[in-house]
Design an enzyme around this catalytic site. Structure first.
Site, PDB file in Angstrom:
ATOM      1  N   LYS A  51       5.864   5.794  -0.227  1.00  0.00           N
ATOM      2  CA  LYS A  51       5.760   5.228   1.118  1.00  0.00           C
ATOM      3  C   LYS A  51       6.654   3.998   1.211  1.00  0.00           C
ATOM      4  O   LYS A  51       6.413   2.999   0.531  1.00  0.00           O
ATOM      5  CB  LYS A  51       4.323   4.802   1.449  1.00  0.00           C
ATOM      6  CG  LYS A  51       3.349   5.953   1.657  1.00  0.00           C
ATOM      7  CD  LYS A  51       2.433   6.102   0.499  1.00  0.00           C
ATOM      8  CE  LYS A  51       1.396   7.179   0.789  1.00  0.00           C
ATOM      9  NZ  LYS A  51       0.708   7.608  -0.433  1.00  0.00           N
ATOM     10  N   HIS A  97       5.018  11.388  -2.979  1.00  0.00           N
ATOM     11  CA  HIS A  97       3.910  10.576  -2.488  1.00  0.00           C
ATOM     12  C   HIS A  97       4.356   9.165  -2.099  1.00  0.00           C
ATOM     13  O   HIS A  97       3.543   8.323  -1.750  1.00  0.00           O
ATOM     14  CB  HIS A  97       2.834  10.510  -3.593  1.00  0.00           C
ATOM     15  CG  HIS A  97       1.499  10.075  -3.130  1.00  0.00           C
ATOM     16  ND1 HIS A  97       0.833   9.003  -3.686  1.00  0.00           N
ATOM     17  CD2 HIS A  97       0.683  10.547  -2.158  1.00  0.00           C
ATOM     18  CE1 HIS A  97      -0.334   8.849  -3.098  1.00  0.00           C
ATOM     19  NE2 HIS A  97      -0.453   9.772  -2.163  1.00  0.00           N
ATOM     20  N   ASP A 128      17.023  -2.529   8.775  1.00  0.00           N
ATOM     21  CA  ASP A 128      18.283  -3.279   8.693  1.00  0.00           C
ATOM     22  C   ASP A 128      18.586  -3.793   7.289  1.00  0.00           C
ATOM     23  O   ASP A 128      19.308  -4.778   7.125  1.00  0.00           O
ATOM     24  CB  ASP A 128      18.279  -4.451   9.684  1.00  0.00           C
ATOM     25  CG  ASP A 128      18.497  -3.984  11.126  1.00  0.00           C
ATOM     26  OD1 ASP A 128      19.039  -2.873  11.305  1.00  0.00           O
ATOM     27  OD2 ASP A 128      18.127  -4.730  12.053  1.00  0.00           O
ATOM     28  N   HIS A 179      -8.342   3.382   0.085  1.00  0.00           N
ATOM     29  CA  HIS A 179      -7.058   4.049  -0.078  1.00  0.00           C
ATOM     30  C   HIS A 179      -6.016   3.143  -0.733  1.00  0.00           C
ATOM     31  O   HIS A 179      -4.903   3.569  -1.028  1.00  0.00           O
ATOM     32  CB  HIS A 179      -6.537   4.546   1.276  1.00  0.00           C
ATOM     33  CG  HIS A 179      -5.475   5.602   1.168  1.00  0.00           C
ATOM     34  ND1 HIS A 179      -4.129   5.328   1.316  1.00  0.00           N
ATOM     35  CD2 HIS A 179      -5.562   6.931   0.915  1.00  0.00           C
ATOM     36  CE1 HIS A 179      -3.437   6.442   1.162  1.00  0.00           C
ATOM     37  NE2 HIS A 179      -4.272   7.434   0.921  1.00  0.00           N
ATOM     38  N   LYS A 205      -3.973   0.910  -3.519  1.00  0.00           N
ATOM     39  CA  LYS A 205      -3.628   1.077  -4.928  1.00  0.00           C
ATOM     40  C   LYS A 205      -3.000  -0.227  -5.405  1.00  0.00           C
ATOM     41  O   LYS A 205      -1.912  -0.618  -4.935  1.00  0.00           O
ATOM     42  CB  LYS A 205      -2.621   2.218  -5.133  1.00  0.00           C
ATOM     43  CG  LYS A 205      -3.034   3.561  -4.484  1.00  0.00           C
ATOM     44  CD  LYS A 205      -2.310   3.756  -3.185  1.00  0.00           C
ATOM     45  CE  LYS A 205      -2.390   5.159  -2.626  1.00  0.00           C
ATOM     46  NZ  LYS A 205      -3.651   5.789  -2.519  1.00  0.00           N
ATOM     47  N   ASP A 222      -4.063 -10.824 -15.201  1.00  0.00           N
ATOM     48  CA  ASP A 222      -4.259 -12.250 -15.500  1.00  0.00           C
ATOM     49  C   ASP A 222      -4.002 -13.149 -14.294  1.00  0.00           C
ATOM     50  O   ASP A 222      -3.513 -14.279 -14.437  1.00  0.00           O
ATOM     51  CB  ASP A 222      -3.364 -12.680 -16.669  1.00  0.00           C
ATOM     52  CG  ASP A 222      -3.842 -12.116 -18.004  1.00  0.00           C
ATOM     53  OD1 ASP A 222      -5.036 -11.770 -18.105  1.00  0.00           O
ATOM     54  OD2 ASP A 222      -3.024 -12.025 -18.929  1.00  0.00           O
TER      55      ASP A 222
END
Length: 527
Positions: free
Chosen positions: A179, A177, A184, A417, A419, A424
């Protein structure tokens, strides 16, 4: 997360299909797979010189820019590819063969044509209409494509994939999952977005609101090391590891022509025109401007996490995320589109509240989620969370859902979508990991932990905007001692007027019945 995979698991809990796979596996065992590794950082381009000069002013720290706008998230990727001098590495759960997927592919192929090495690693779960494009891209001498944990057949139908999953759940139910997008070895993009129209605000019927970080500095090399681990691991198969006809230079030439034609058509769309206007003010990695600086570390599950019967916490990022949240003294913000806490997680969050921590959660409402099975798992624990003092907001799908200032229009298909975790108002996690059992135990995940009050403030602003009464439902329990004491209520506002509901709003009776039926199934560990 993939709707089909979750729903297949739900269906599998109802009954086993009496089907045989039949035929021979299309996966070969004699394929050639040469290891490769990240190239040294480039210093010869204007953007590389700028990035290195900026990082040199902040020793031992990494710099970040937060991308909340889908148009800028797309254009930043395109611009960074066009600036690439030596290498582009991409790792995605989904890479769609749609308008934006083909646009990114066109720019990647153009980079390969000018000598840039491109490595593209995609999880195989969603690969279907993309097969021809990926095969042809791999025919370029500078473009290599690998599939993570592939199914046995090269072009499986939905039925074939479903049957394979049912007969090999211990292997195929574990997915990559992650991403990441690295150019470079100087600039990386890590976050929640896949490559496809849904993630860049192109398709207004399904518009995922997401977060990405553009990163420079030491954390980029950490991202490259993580990419190499996945690229070279046993679960990553070259697209040539399947029997059958392989794409050749004629297929590549045809794809190059088709992608160029599609890119020209895309450039004429209203979306592309708006994106071009927005882009100069956006936070792409090659532009001068402010960065959020702070000590950072990239966290990534080890590829071996997907191995059957492998339940070693040392392979997972969960313990490191837990160590971060354990430090919370005052406020914990959680943003998760698929929020399915276990009973132990509920006790943990309620325990934080008991010692004086304000815990706030933003997730999808039943009306905005694309996965009813996930909502069924979440709704089992909603009352316990509320009774323990955890504050819950559920995103609304309708007009007025949270949008950045540069966004054009609104959408009835808005879905969360992103996450993210903020501790704090100091520490931030942004990545691919949902707060559910699938991310915790089944899929591989990654993200970046940053110690930066300024970045924390930016993510908190995203949370606050999303949870405003016009944009989300605040879920509460009616105070004790009043009629219907303890009953759940959903509070929101329409046209500035307060509105409340006594059940999940904005959905049909059939959707409620579907969720009720799903709650009866023992599928929580697979959600």
């Amino acid at each position: 997360m993939n709707v089909w995979l979750r729903r297949t698991n739900a269906c599998a809990a109802l009954a086993l299909l009496g089907l045989a796979l039949g035929g021979c596996s299309a996966l070969r065992t004699d394929f050639v797979k040469r290891p490769s590794h990240a190239l040294p950082p480039t210093t010869s381009t204007p953007s590389a010189r700028y990035v290195h000069a900026a990082a040199d002013q902040h020793p031992q720290q990494s710099g970040f820019r937060l991308m909340t706008d889908g148009t800028n998230a797309l254009m930043s990727r395109v611009a960074l590819i066009d600036e690439a001098k030596h290498a582009v590495d991409l790792q995605y759960y989904i890479f769609k063969n749609d308008a934006t997927g083909r646009l990114v592919a066109q720019h990647l192929l153009a980079a390969a044509d000018r000598g840039v090495r491109v490595r593209l690693l995609i999880d195989d779960i969603n690969v279907s209409h993309e097969v021809g494009m990926l095969d042809a891209l791999n025919a370029s001498p500078n473009f290599k494509v690998r599939l993570f944990n592939p199914f046995h057949t090269r072009k499986p139908s939905l039925l074939s994939k479903t049957v394979q999953l049912l007969f090999s759940p211990s292997r195929l139910n574990h997915r990559m999952h992650n991403k990441s997008f690295i150019v470079d070895n100087n600039v990386a993009i890590v976050g929640g977005r896949n490559i496809g129209d849904d993630y860049f605000s192109v398709d207004r019927t399904t518009d995922f609101r997401d977060l990405d970080l553009i990163a420079i500095g030491p954390v980029v090399k950490e991202a490259s090391r993580a990419f190499d681990e996945y690229w070279n691991c046993p679960a990553a198969y070259p697209v040539t590891a399947f029997r059958g006809k392989r794409a050749n230079h004629y297929d590549l030439a045809q794809l190059r022509a088709n992608l160029g034609r599609d890119a020209r058509h895309f450039a004429q769309t209203d979306y592309a025109q708006a994106a071009a206007q927005d882009y100069p003010d956006g936070p792409s990695g090659d532009r001068h401007g402010a960065w959020f600086w702070g000590p950072a570390r990239l966290v990534a599950d080890q590829p071996a996490k997907i191995e059957p019967h492998q339940d070693n916490p040392a392979l997972r990022i969960g313990p490191r995320i837990r160590a971060m949240t354990d430090q919370t003294q005052h406020e914990l913000l959680l943003v998760s589109p698929y929020f399915v806490p276990s009973k132990q997680d509920v006790r943990y969050l309620v325990g934080l509240v008991a010692r004086g921590v304000t815990v706030k959660v933003l997730t999808n409402s039943l009306a905005s989620t694309d996965e009813p099975a996930v909502h069924a798992g979440y709704s089992r624990h909603r009352r316990a969370l509320l009774e323990g003092g955890v504050q819950l907001w559920e995103l609304r799908p309708a007009v007025g859902a949270p949008q950045p200032a540069t966004a054009k229009g609104t959408s009835s298909g808005v879905s969360l979508h992103a996450k993210a975790i903020v501790v704090d108002r100091q520490q931030v996690f942004i990545g691919s990991m949902n707060m559910d059992q699938r991310s915790k135990l089944l899929n591989t995940e990654m993200g970046i932990i940053v110690d930066s009050p300024a970045l924390a403030a930016a993510v908190k602003q995203f949370f606050d905007n999303a949870s405003r009464p016009a944009n989300a439902y605040r879920v509460i329990l009616v105070a004790r001692g009043l009629p219907h004491a303890g009953q759940m209520r959903w509070l929101t506002s329409d046209d500035g007027k307060p509105v409340s509901y006594d059940r999940d709003p904005g959905v049909s009776m059939m959707r409620r019945l579907e969720v009720w039926a799903l709650r009866l199934l023992p599928i929580e560990g697979m959600l």
